[in-house]
Design an enzyme around this catalytic site. Structure first.
Site, PDB file in Angstrom:
ATOM      1  N   ARG A 179       7.782  -2.775   2.737  1.00 50.68           N
ATOM      2  CA  ARG A 179       7.908  -2.914   4.197  1.00 50.68           C
ATOM      3  C   ARG A 179       8.222  -4.354   4.533  1.00 50.68           C
ATOM      4  NH1 ARG A 179       2.971   1.064   6.166  1.00 50.68           N
ATOM      5  NH2 ARG A 179       3.791   2.875   5.056  1.00 50.68           N
ATOM      6  N   LYS A 227      10.315   3.887   0.509  1.00 51.16           N
ATOM      7  CA  LYS A 227       9.475   4.187  -0.652  1.00 51.16           C
ATOM      8  C   LYS A 227      10.032   5.391  -1.389  1.00 51.16           C
ATOM      9  CE  LYS A 227       5.978   7.137   1.526  1.00 51.16           C
ATOM     10  NZ  LYS A 227       4.560   7.435   1.616  1.00 51.16           N
ATOM     11  N   THR A 286      -7.949   2.389  -1.288  1.00 54.89           N
ATOM     12  CA  THR A 286      -7.093   2.666  -0.135  1.00 54.89           C
ATOM     13  C   THR A 286      -5.669   2.942  -0.600  1.00 54.89           C
ATOM     14  OG1 THR A 286      -8.418   1.321   1.339  1.00 54.89           O
ATOM     15  CG2 THR A 286      -6.105   1.606   1.928  1.00 54.89           C
ATOM     16  N   SER A 295       6.105   3.295   8.886  1.00 59.43           N
ATOM     17  CA  SER A 295       4.942   4.002   9.393  1.00 59.43           C
ATOM     18  C   SER A 295       4.594   3.655  10.831  1.00 59.43           C
ATOM     19  CB  SER A 295       3.766   3.744   8.455  1.00 59.43           C
ATOM     20  OG  SER A 295       2.675   4.525   8.832  1.00 59.43           O
ATOM     21  N   HIS A 296       3.394   3.098  11.021  1.00 60.09           N
ATOM     22  CA  HIS A 296       2.865   2.822  12.360  1.00 60.09           C
ATOM     23  C   HIS A 296       3.334   1.474  12.881  1.00 60.09           C
ATOM     24  CE1 HIS A 296       0.484   1.336   9.122  1.00 60.09           C
ATOM     25  NE2 HIS A 296       0.010   0.385   9.905  1.00 60.09           N
ATOM     26  N   ASP A 323       1.742   9.130  14.252  1.00 58.42           N
ATOM     27  CA  ASP A 323       2.336   7.794  14.165  1.00 58.42           C
ATOM     28  C   ASP A 323       3.847   7.848  13.921  1.00 58.42           C
ATOM     29  OD1 ASP A 323       2.267   8.736  11.562  1.00 58.42           O
ATOM     30  OD2 ASP A 323       2.022   6.739  10.707  1.00 58.42           O
ATOM     31  N   SER A 328      -8.100   5.197   7.945  1.00 56.42           N
ATOM     32  CA  SER A 328      -6.914   4.699   8.630  1.00 56.42           C
ATOM     33  C   SER A 328      -6.113   5.850   9.255  1.00 56.42           C
ATOM     34  CB  SER A 328      -6.045   3.917   7.650  1.00 56.42           C
ATOM     35  OG  SER A 328      -5.753   4.710   6.506  1.00 56.42           O
ATOM     36  N   THR A 343       0.841  -1.207   0.000  1.00 54.64           N
ATOM     37  CA  THR A 343       0.000   0.000   0.000  1.00 54.64           C
ATOM     38  C   THR A 343       0.874   1.254   0.000  1.00 54.64           C
ATOM     39  OG1 THR A 343      -1.594  -1.237   1.350  1.00 54.64           O
ATOM     40  CG2 THR A 343      -1.957   1.104   1.141  1.00 54.64           C
ATOM     41  N   ARG A 354      -9.330  -6.575   7.349  1.00 54.94           N
ATOM     42  CA  ARG A 354     -10.031  -5.405   7.871  1.00 54.94           C
ATOM     43  C   ARG A 354     -11.498  -5.489   7.441  1.00 54.94           C
ATOM     44  NH1 ARG A 354      -5.652  -2.800   9.585  1.00 54.94           N
ATOM     45  NH2 ARG A 354      -3.952  -2.197   8.194  1.00 54.94           N
ATOM     46  N   ASP A 405       2.493  10.878   9.499  1.00 51.12           N
ATOM     47  CA  ASP A 405       1.433  11.196   8.536  1.00 51.12           C
ATOM     48  C   ASP A 405       0.038  10.862   9.062  1.00 51.12           C
ATOM     49  OD1 ASP A 405       1.786   8.468   8.317  1.00 51.12           O
ATOM     50  OD2 ASP A 405       2.114   8.454   6.138  1.00 51.12           O
ATOM     51  N   ARG A 406      -0.043  10.030  10.094  1.00 52.33           N
ATOM     52  CA  ARG A 406      -1.371   9.711  10.646  1.00 52.33           C
ATOM     53  C   ARG A 406      -1.704  10.620  11.826  1.00 52.33           C
ATOM     54  NH1 ARG A 406      -2.602   3.321  10.451  1.00 52.33           N
ATOM     55  NH2 ARG A 406      -1.827   2.976   8.348  1.00 52.33           N
ATOM     56  N   ASP A 458       5.855   7.870  11.351  1.00 53.87           N
ATOM     57  CA  ASP A 458       6.443   8.805  10.389  1.00 53.87           C
ATOM     58  C   ASP A 458       5.665  10.107  10.269  1.00 53.87           C
ATOM     59  OD1 ASP A 458       4.333   7.393   9.223  1.00 53.87           O
ATOM     60  OD2 ASP A 458       5.110   7.658   7.206  1.00 53.87           O
ATOM     61  N   LYS A 497      -0.540  12.326   3.483  1.00 51.55           N
ATOM     62  CA  LYS A 497      -1.385  12.689   4.610  1.00 51.55           C
ATOM     63  C   LYS A 497      -0.485  13.313   5.664  1.00 51.55           C
ATOM     64  CE  LYS A 497      -1.550   7.931   6.396  1.00 51.55           C
ATOM     65  NZ  LYS A 497      -1.021   7.068   5.321  1.00 51.55           N
TER      66      LYS A 497
HETATM   67  C1  G16 Z   1      -0.681   3.466   4.374  1.00 48.72           C
HETATM   68  C2  G16 Z   1      -1.211   4.263   3.229  1.00 48.72           C
HETATM   69  C3  G16 Z   1      -2.617   4.680   3.496  1.00 48.72           C
HETATM   70  C4  G16 Z   1      -3.475   3.477   3.823  1.00 48.72           C
HETATM   71  C5  G16 Z   1      -2.858   2.747   4.989  1.00 48.72           C
HETATM   72  C6  G16 Z   1      -3.572   1.473   5.396  1.00 48.72           C
HETATM   73  O1  G16 Z   1      -0.597   4.275   5.497  1.00 48.72           O
HETATM   74  O2  G16 Z   1      -0.421   5.392   2.998  1.00 48.72           O
HETATM   75  O3  G16 Z   1      -3.095   5.361   2.404  1.00 48.72           O
HETATM   76  O4  G16 Z   1      -4.762   3.850   4.131  1.00 48.72           O
HETATM   77  O5  G16 Z   1      -1.539   2.398   4.661  1.00 48.72           O
HETATM   78  O6  G16 Z   1      -3.357   0.513   4.468  1.00 48.72           O
HETATM   79  P1  G16 Z   1      -3.740  -0.992   4.725  1.00 48.72           P
HETATM   80  O7  G16 Z   1      -5.192  -0.981   5.116  1.00 48.72           O
HETATM   81  O8  G16 Z   1      -3.478  -1.613   3.398  1.00 48.72           O
HETATM   82  O9  G16 Z   1      -2.887  -1.522   5.847  1.00 48.72           O
HETATM   83  P2  G16 Z   1       0.751   4.369   6.327  1.00 48.72           P
HETATM   84  O10 G16 Z   1       0.434   5.336   7.428  1.00 48.72           O
HETATM   85  O11 G16 Z   1       1.014   2.974   6.790  1.00 48.72           O
HETATM   86  O12 G16 Z   1       1.766   4.860   5.340  1.00 48.72           O
END
Ligand code: G16
Length: 541
Positions: A22, A126, A344, A113-114, A277, A365, A18, A494, A281-282, A279, A376
């Site tokens: 990772r 990325k 997504t 990320s998270h 989070d 998310s 996504t 999910r 962005d959340r 990085d 974001k």
């Molecule tokens: C990433 C993407 C988001 C997405 C999220 C959840 O977030 O940048 O656009 O909504 O993953 O994705 P999934 O439901 O596939 O786990 P982040 O914050 O992990 O970069």
């Protein structure tokens, strides 16, 4: 100066999900693994000779090692210059800001990320394009394809670069600029929001807690909230970035940001709480004893956007990901602007923002953002809320309840089943795809639509299929199923559940109660217990 060409062989599975590639740290620590992927990026993005690249990450374990490698490979591949955040630090939205401001040839962001960090946890990488956003699918597919046939990479033989002091240096003839990761971002925020009004609100007694979760937003939040906006010292919790996030899971939700949730509970709690989070962005937003879902947050911010100087002229449109609740659609309708529904992944918003079709975007998310960058942006959302609070001088809960009373409430919940067996998860999705539900009733409710969401980008015409199973009932209620694309082990299912409640007298119910029948249907239709062995979700938001 020596540039070495190193022979290598492809690795399986260097396929971005996504948001980038990772994997566990130990996967990246394999000899040539990171180098192969970086070379695949450089080979896929056009002629890099003489160009400038931005590099930075969320400070997690392996960030510094990876940056040194990327710098040497950038020199080996002919970049003229790399801009690196001091200490190798750059939040994801700040990276997007810097890429755009200095018109660089994109950037490389290091983050999972998270997901947790540390030697046995996760790492990620990325590429973001020159517009500042995550590479679109065409580019990530090209990078993956290249990674499967790669036979060599180029790297400069040079000493490591000092990343801890600001200034310009040289690496094998390539310029390296180590810059303040906060300054440009803070300046952009100041241009969008009424800092004087927010400062006055803090001076007047507005109390806030921001949980940086020992991740990258610590320095940003401290400089902006406690520095520029005068919030009292201690407003920012867990503000020192740590390589393992203090052993925590830097995911701003009700489960993982429990310190913040506790701090916002009770009659003496602060007025406003927020978390970001790994990085940056959340975001998660809380009022005293009150949780704002990300979907509602987007809707409320859209409805109040003109209170903020950067959005005073109004919005061009709103965009949300498909599983995000339809609350923003109602605001868009009232404002007479379009609302776009994308798959997504933030990368799908890029074309809409570039084309001037949307101003605000968001995802369930915990992602909210606007056309100010192409990611974001956690702290941006927090500042926008602060601007709204400073202008309206009402509690968070009152603002959201008034919003529901005006627009109706899209009661919403997401149930995550984490770390389930991948084959079982794929089997469950295939089972759902194979059902013929239209024309039948589930739990007494007629099914109006049952499909696997597909999206045609209105700007570039690109098509993305298999983006989530939707079951939509005749009253507009929805159940959506997806497999996460950001995990590193097993699969995460999910399930997103939503119902519209127009009656203010019924809007204050706990979503788990208000949605109980739909939750039961969702479990039964997908045979979740039988197929995954899980009787309860791991996380409910
Ligand atoms: C990433 C993407 C988001 C997405 C999220 C959840 O977030 O940048 O656009 O909504 O993953 O994705 P999934 O439901 O596939 O786990 P982040 O914050 O992990 O970069």
């Amino acid at each position: 100066m020596t540039i070495r060409t190193v022979a290598t062989t492809p690795f399986e599975g260097q396929k971005p999900g996504t948001s980038g590639l990772r994997k566990k740290v130990r996967a990246f620590q394999q000899p040539h693994y990171l180098e192969n992927f970086v070379q695949a990026i450089f080979d896929s993005i056009g002629d890099v000779a003489g160009k400038t690249l931005v590099v930075g990450g969320d400070g997690r374990y392996y960030n510094r090692v990876a940056i040194q490698t990327i710098l040497k490979m950038a020199a080996g591949n002919g970049f003229a210059k790399v801009m690196v955040g001091r200490g190798g630090i750059l939040s994801t939205p700040a990276a997007s800001c810097v890429i755009r401001k200095y018109r660089t040839f994109g950037g490389i962001i290091l983050s999972a990320s998270h997901n947790p960090g540390g030697p046995s946890e996760d790492f990620g990488i990325k590429y973001n394009i020159p517009a500042g956003g995550p590479a679109p699918e065409g580019v990530t597919e090209a990078i993956h394809a290249r990674s499967t046939i790669l036979r060599e990479y180029r790297i400069a033989e040079a000493a490591d670069v000092d990343l801890d002091s600001l200034g310009n240096r040289s690496l094998a003839g390539m310029a390296v600029e180590v810059f303040d990761p906060v300054a440009d971002y803070a300046e952009l925020m100041r241009s969008l929001f009424d800092f004087d009004a927010i400062r006055a609100a803090f001076a007047g007694g507005l109390r806030m807690k921001f949980d940086a979760m020992h991740a990258v937003t610590g320095p940003y939040a401290t400089a902006i909230l406690e520095g520029l906006l005068g919030a009292p010292a201690g407003t920012v919790m867990n503000g020192v970035p740590l390589e393992d996030f203090g052993g925590g899971h830097p995911d701003p939700n009700l489960v993982h940001a429990h310190d913040l949730v506790e701090a916002l509970t009770g009659p003496d709690a602060p007025d406003f709480g927020a978390a970001s989070d790994g990085d940056g962005d959340r975001n998660m937003v809380l009022g005293r004893d009150f949780y704002v879902t990300p979907s509602d947050s987007l809707a409320v911010l859209a409805a109040n956007a003109t209170l903020c100087p950067g959005y005073a002229g109004g919005l061009k449109g709103i965009a949300r990901s498909m599983p995000t609740s339809q609350a923003p659609d109602r605001v868009a309708e009232a404002l007479g602007i379009p609302c776009y529904e994308t798959p997504t992944g933030w990368k799908f918003f890029g074309t809409l923002l570039d084309a001037g079709l949307a101003t605000l975007c968001g995802e369930e998310s915990f992602g909210t953002g606007s056309d100010h960058v192409r990611e974001k942006d956690g702290l941006w959302a927090v500042l926008m809320w602060l601007n709204v609070l400073a202008a309206r001088r009402e509690p968070v809960a009152d603002i959201v309840r008034a919003h529901w009373a005006r627009f109706g409430r899209n009661v919403y919940s997401r149930h995550d089943y984490e770390g389930i067996d991948s084959a079982a998860a794929n089997g469950l999705m295939e089972h759902l795809r194979g059902l013929k539900l239209v024309g039948t009733s589930l739990g007494g409710s007629p099914v109006a639509l049952h499909d696997d969401f597909a999206y045609t980008d209105p700007v570039d015409g690109s098509v993305s299929t298999r983006q989530g199973i939707r079951i939509v009932f005749s009253d507009g209620s929805r159940i959506v199923y997806r497999l996460s694309g950001t995990g590193t082990e097993g699969a995460t299912l999910r399930v997103y559940i939503e119902r519209f409640e127009p009656d203010p007298a019924k809007q204050d119910l706990d979503p788990q109660v208000a949605l109980a029948d739909l939750i039961g249907i969702a479990r039964e239709v997908a045979a979740i217990v039988a197929r995954t062995g899980r009787t309860e979700p791991s996380v409910i938001t």
